[in-house]
Design a protein around this motif. Structure first.
Motif, PDB file in Angstrom:
ATOM      1  N   VAL A 106       0.832  -1.203   0.000  1.00 28.40           N
ATOM      2  CA  VAL A 106       0.000   0.000   0.000  1.00 28.40           C
ATOM      3  C   VAL A 106       0.866   1.251   0.000  1.00 28.40           C
ATOM      4  N   SER A 107       1.968   1.223   0.746  1.00 21.68           N
ATOM      5  CA  SER A 107       2.807   2.425   0.876  1.00 21.68           C
ATOM      6  C   SER A 107       3.474   2.812  -0.436  1.00 21.68           C
ATOM      7  N   THR A 108       3.741   1.837  -1.310  1.00 16.00           N
ATOM      8  CA  THR A 108       4.420   2.159  -2.565  1.00 16.00           C
ATOM      9  C   THR A 108       3.460   2.478  -3.713  1.00 16.00           C
ATOM     10  N   ALA A 109       2.260   1.899  -3.695  1.00 20.01           N
ATOM     11  CA  ALA A 109       1.372   2.048  -4.848  1.00 20.01           C
ATOM     12  C   ALA A 109       0.181   2.964  -4.614  1.00 20.01           C
ATOM     13  N   ILE A 110      -0.324   3.039  -3.402  1.00 15.60           N
ATOM     14  CA  ILE A 110      -1.543   3.805  -3.127  1.00 15.60           C
ATOM     15  C   ILE A 110      -1.284   5.022  -2.249  1.00 15.60           C
ATOM     16  N   LEU A 111      -0.537   4.836  -1.187  1.00 16.31           N
ATOM     17  CA  LEU A 111      -0.347   5.895  -0.199  1.00 16.31           C
ATOM     18  C   LEU A 111       0.223   7.191  -0.784  1.00 16.31           C
ATOM     19  N   VAL A 128       4.305  11.826   9.168  1.00 13.52           N
ATOM     20  CA  VAL A 128       5.360  10.858   9.451  1.00 13.52           C
ATOM     21  C   VAL A 128       4.828   9.479   9.068  1.00 13.52           C
ATOM     22  N   VAL A 129       5.548   8.775   8.190  1.00 15.98           N
ATOM     23  CA  VAL A 129       5.095   7.463   7.700  1.00 15.98           C
ATOM     24  C   VAL A 129       6.037   6.370   8.194  1.00 15.98           C
ATOM     25  N   ASN A 130       5.464   5.316   8.714  1.00 20.82           N
ATOM     26  CA  ASN A 130       6.207   4.152   9.188  1.00 20.82           C
ATOM     27  C   ASN A 130       5.768   2.946   8.367  1.00 20.82           C
ATOM     28  N   THR A 131       6.711   2.282   7.709  1.00 22.16           N
ATOM     29  CA  THR A 131       6.401   1.120   6.881  1.00 22.16           C
ATOM     30  C   THR A 131       6.979  -0.132   7.514  1.00 22.16           C
ATOM     31  N   THR A 132       6.096  -1.065   7.841  1.00 16.59           N
ATOM     32  CA  THR A 132       6.549  -2.327   8.432  1.00 16.59           C
ATOM     33  C   THR A 132       5.435  -3.353   8.265  1.00 16.59           C
ATOM     34  N   THR A 230       7.671  -3.937  -3.124  1.00 17.51           N
ATOM     35  CA  THR A 230       6.947  -4.359  -4.320  1.00 17.51           C
ATOM     36  C   THR A 230       7.365  -3.580  -5.560  1.00 17.51           C
ATOM     37  N   GLU A 231       7.775  -2.339  -5.374  1.00 16.67           N
ATOM     38  CA  GLU A 231       8.218  -1.531  -6.511  1.00 16.67           C
ATOM     39  C   GLU A 231       9.470  -2.132  -7.139  1.00 16.67           C
ATOM     40  N   THR A 232      10.383  -2.630  -6.311  1.00 18.13           N
ATOM     41  CA  THR A 232      11.588  -3.290  -6.815  1.00 18.13           C
ATOM     42  C   THR A 232      11.223  -4.558  -7.584  1.00 18.13           C
ATOM     43  N   ILE A 243       8.616 -13.846 -12.957  1.00 14.94           N
ATOM     44  CA  ILE A 243       7.223 -13.440 -12.798  1.00 14.94           C
ATOM     45  C   ILE A 243       6.950 -13.226 -11.312  1.00 14.94           C
ATOM     46  N   SER A 244       5.750 -12.692 -10.994  1.00 12.41           N
ATOM     47  CA  SER A 244       5.431 -12.431  -9.599  1.00 12.41           C
ATOM     48  C   SER A 244       3.935 -12.535  -9.355  1.00 12.41           C
ATOM     49  N   PHE A 245       3.573 -12.403  -8.096  1.00 19.14           N
ATOM     50  CA  PHE A 245       2.185 -12.474  -7.638  1.00 19.14           C
ATOM     51  C   PHE A 245       1.946 -11.243  -6.785  1.00 19.14           C
ATOM     52  N   LEU A 246       1.199 -10.273  -7.322  1.00 22.22           N
ATOM     53  CA  LEU A 246       1.106  -8.949  -6.710  1.00 22.22           C
ATOM     54  C   LEU A 246      -0.315  -8.384  -6.791  1.00 22.22           C
ATOM     55  N   PRO A 247      -0.620  -7.395  -5.968  1.00 25.24           N
ATOM     56  CA  PRO A 247      -1.908  -6.704  -6.110  1.00 25.24           C
ATOM     57  C   PRO A 247      -1.999  -6.033  -7.483  1.00 25.24           C
ATOM     58  N   LEU A 248      -3.174  -6.080  -8.064  1.00 23.43           N
ATOM     59  CA  LEU A 248      -3.374  -5.449  -9.369  1.00 23.43           C
ATOM     60  C   LEU A 248      -3.021  -3.968  -9.314  1.00 23.43           C
ATOM     61  N   PHE A 249      -3.353  -3.289  -8.190  1.00 19.32           N
ATOM     62  CA  PHE A 249      -3.069  -1.854  -8.131  1.00 19.32           C
ATOM     63  C   PHE A 249      -1.579  -1.559  -8.188  1.00 19.32           C
TER      64      PHE A 249
END
Length: 303
Positions: A106-111, A128-132, A230-232, A243-249
């Motif tokens: 969520v932090s890389t694609a939506i936030l 202030v954003v905390n990603t974990t 996920t961006e990487t 290939i990968s398995f990821l959220p469509l967004f």
């Protein structure tokens, strides 16, 4: 009971260390020690176990966190209410700090889009954003270290927390477009796992769901890369690493640009839910309320 002693207690509970708490609060370590001793004397119980250089909460300390946060919440509410009644203040401007936690996807694609919209509407708020991981974020909300947290998983109810925003998110198999061309028909799951796979780290909700499906079919998967970002993963898949398995967004932009394609499989479609949580007893600050409103509008419109 001194309010500053309660603030100090919460900071020590967060940092798990007297000296680090002192540094954050601008006190000497001896002052921190005295304040905690004063609080423990007033409460008639020990709040921390001192082990080596670190400290851990006693059971009584864990129980007091709720009441400490409630005291701070009520105090802050009184301050803001008083300011709101001061005709000399510009009450239309929202300021202060907003602390947000988010799982990686969520932090890389939506936030970022939500934060941009929020900042344009409320530029005086410090964010202030905390990603974990999800479990760590739940603890941070319960300890009042963050105000809100985003997660992506199946619908969940977390004791002590309130949930807002629910949007169904499809999870898909993606591959470089040239890689996916031979797979125009549905691919069997046992065949797709033999391809080079790039996956998020274990514990991510949608990876757990994939592993559950594989386990049901007695299929083993050995990814060539595991990474939380996920961006990487998307960049590496675009470059043909696998290939990968990821959220469509997460993959939507790359799919629209023709860099990635979805591989259809013989398993039912997998869905997770975008969800936003906050502590049920927390006073909703103006900045929290404004952010929730912006986020709700974003998820309703999809932009």
């Amino acid at each position: 009971m001194e309010l500053r002693n309660i603030v100090t207690f919460l900071k020590v509970a967060e940092m798990r260390n007297f000296s680090k708490a002192a540094e954050k609060l601008g006190y000497s370590q001896s002052t921190i020690t005295i304040q905690i001793q004063q609080l423990e004397k007033e409460l008639g119980t020990q709040l921390f176990e001192r082990i080596g250089k670190g400290v851990t909460l006693t059971e009584q300390g864990k129980a007091f966190i709720f009441h400490a946060n409630e005291i701070i919440r009520v105090t802050n509410k009184a301050i803001v209410s008083t300011k709101a009644n001061d005709s000399t203040k510009d009450t239309d401007v929202i300021a202060g700090t907003l602390r947000i936690g988010s799982v990686e996807s969520v932090s890389t694609a939506i936030l970022p889009d939500i934060l941009l919209q929020f900042h344009h509407a409320h530029p005086k708020v410090e964010i202030v954003v905390n990603t974990t991981g999800r479990d760590a974020l739940i603890d941070l909300v319960r300890n009042n270290t963050i105000d809100l947290f985003f997660t992506l998983e199946k619908k969940i109810n977390v004791p002590g927390l309130k949930r807002t925003i629910l949007r169904e998110e499809k999870i898909i198999f993606v591959a470089p477009t040239h890689y996916a061309i031979p797979y125009k028909e549905k691919v069997k799951l046992e065949d797709i796992v033999n391809m080079p796979f790039l996956l998020t780290e274990q514990g991510e909700s949608y990876r757990y769901e994939l592993e559950r499906l594989l386990s049901d079919k007695d299929i083993e998967m050995k990814p060539i890369l595991e990474i939380s970002n996920t961006e990487t993963i998307i960049h590496l898949v675009e470059k043909g690493m696998g290939i990968s398995f990821l959220p469509l967004f997460s993959a939507q932009t790359s799919i629209e640009k023709g860099k990635l394609s979805q591989i259809q499989t013989d398993i039912p479609a997998i869905y997770m839910w975008s969800q936003l949580f906050y502590h049920k007893n927390k006073w909703i600050t103006p900045q929290m309320s404004a952010f929730i409103s912006v986020a709700q509008d974003f998820f309703k419109t999809g932009t």
